[in-house]
Design a protein around this motif. Sequence first.
Motif, short mmCIF file in Angstrom:
data_model
loop_
_atom_site.label_atom_id
_atom_site.label_comp_id
_atom_site.label_asym_id
_atom_site.label_seq_id
_atom_site.Cartn_x
_atom_site.Cartn_y
_atom_site.Cartn_z
N PHE A 24 0.78 -1.23 0.00
CA PHE A 24 0.00 0.00 0.00
C PHE A 24 0.82 1.29 0.00
O PHE A 24 0.29 2.34 -0.34
CB PHE A 24 -0.96 0.01 1.20
CG PHE A 24 -1.92 1.16 1.17
CD1 PHE A 24 -2.91 1.23 0.20
CD2 PHE A 24 -1.82 2.18 2.09
CE1 PHE A 24 -3.79 2.30 0.16
CE2 PHE A 24 -2.71 3.25 2.05
CZ PHE A 24 -3.69 3.31 1.09
N GLU A 25 2.08 1.25 0.36
CA GLU A 25 2.88 2.48 0.48
C GLU A 25 4.03 2.48 -0.53
O GLU A 25 5.17 2.17 -0.19
CB GLU A 25 3.40 2.61 1.91
CG GLU A 25 2.24 2.74 2.90
CD GLU A 25 2.70 2.68 4.34
OE1 GLU A 25 3.53 1.82 4.66
OE2 GLU A 25 2.21 3.51 5.12
N PRO A 26 3.76 2.84 -1.79
CA PRO A 26 4.79 2.77 -2.83
C PRO A 26 6.00 3.66 -2.55
O PRO A 26 7.10 3.37 -2.99
CB PRO A 26 4.07 3.20 -4.10
CG PRO A 26 2.84 3.90 -3.65
CD PRO A 26 2.49 3.34 -2.31
N PHE A 27 5.83 4.73 -1.79
CA PHE A 27 6.96 5.62 -1.51
C PHE A 27 8.04 4.91 -0.69
O PHE A 27 9.21 5.25 -0.79
CB PHE A 27 6.50 6.89 -0.78
CG PHE A 27 5.95 6.63 0.60
CD1 PHE A 27 6.80 6.67 1.69
CD2 PHE A 27 4.62 6.37 0.79
CE1 PHE A 27 6.32 6.42 2.97
CE2 PHE A 27 4.11 6.14 2.06
CZ PHE A 27 4.97 6.15 3.16
N LYS A 28 7.68 3.89 0.09
CA LYS A 28 8.69 3.17 0.88
C LYS A 28 9.63 2.39 -0.02
O LYS A 28 10.82 2.28 0.25
CB LYS A 28 8.02 2.25 1.89
CG LYS A 28 7.39 3.01 3.04
CD LYS A 28 6.87 2.07 4.10
CE LYS A 28 6.31 2.87 5.26
NZ LYS A 28 5.78 1.99 6.31
N VAL A 29 9.10 1.84 -1.12
CA VAL A 29 9.95 1.16 -2.10
C VAL A 29 10.90 2.17 -2.72
O VAL A 29 12.09 1.92 -2.88
CB VAL A 29 9.10 0.49 -3.20
CG1 VAL A 29 9.98 -0.10 -4.29
CG2 VAL A 29 8.19 -0.56 -2.59
N ALA A 72 13.92 3.19 -0.55
CA ALA A 72 15.03 2.23 -0.61
C ALA A 72 15.84 2.41 -1.89
O ALA A 72 17.08 2.37 -1.86
CB ALA A 72 14.50 0.81 -0.51
N ALA A 73 15.17 2.63 -3.02
CA ALA A 73 15.88 2.84 -4.28
C ALA A 73 16.70 4.13 -4.22
O ALA A 73 17.85 4.17 -4.66
CB ALA A 73 14.89 2.90 -5.45
N SER A 74 16.13 5.19 -3.66
CA SER A 74 16.85 6.47 -3.54
C SER A 74 18.09 6.32 -2.67
O SER A 74 19.16 6.85 -2.99
CB SER A 74 15.94 7.54 -2.94
OG SER A 74 14.87 7.82 -3.81
N GLU A 75 17.96 5.60 -1.57
CA GLU A 75 19.10 5.39 -0.68
C GLU A 75 20.20 4.61 -1.38
O GLU A 75 21.38 4.93 -1.25
CB GLU A 75 18.63 4.63 0.56
CG GLU A 75 19.70 4.45 1.60
CD GLU A 75 19.19 3.75 2.84
OE1 GLU A 75 19.97 2.95 3.41
OE2 GLU A 75 18.04 3.99 3.25
N ALA A 120 6.27 8.20 -6.97
CA ALA A 120 5.76 6.89 -6.53
C ALA A 120 4.29 6.82 -6.90
O ALA A 120 3.50 7.70 -6.56
CB ALA A 120 5.94 6.73 -5.04
N ILE A 121 3.91 5.75 -7.60
CA ILE A 121 2.55 5.61 -8.11
C ILE A 121 2.00 4.24 -7.70
O ILE A 121 2.66 3.23 -7.89
CB ILE A 121 2.53 5.72 -9.65
CG1 ILE A 121 3.11 7.06 -10.08
CG2 ILE A 121 1.12 5.53 -10.18
CD1 ILE A 121 3.43 7.15 -11.54
N LEU A 157 4.90 -7.28 -8.75
CA LEU A 157 4.64 -6.51 -7.54
C LEU A 157 5.12 -5.07 -7.68
O LEU A 157 4.44 -4.13 -7.26
CB LEU A 157 5.33 -7.17 -6.35
CG LEU A 157 5.14 -6.52 -4.99
CD1 LEU A 157 3.67 -6.45 -4.63
CD2 LEU A 157 5.91 -7.29 -3.94
N ILE A 158 6.29 -4.88 -8.31
CA ILE A 158 6.89 -3.55 -8.41
C ILE A 158 7.52 -3.37 -9.79
O ILE A 158 8.14 -4.29 -10.32
CB ILE A 158 8.00 -3.35 -7.35
CG1 ILE A 158 7.39 -3.44 -5.94
CG2 ILE A 158 8.71 -2.02 -7.51
CD1 ILE A 158 8.41 -3.58 -4.86
#
Length: 62
Positions: free
Chosen positions: A14-19, A22-25, A41-42, A52-53
Amino acid sequence: MKGDRVYSNCTRFFEPFKVLDAASELFENIFGEKGRHVRTAIGAVKLPGNTLIEIDFIFAVR
């Protein structure tokens, strides 16, 4: 790096920004200051191949 875009299957995650966090980090760890970028994030109901992603990247090479 110009930017990246994450599409996340919201029926499973439900929270695409969390993925995207991790990519940004990861990019900042690899490229340092040059790894900072614009991001989007969409959430989607369904992705191609029932994945999934999906992450898209735009790189500028100089």
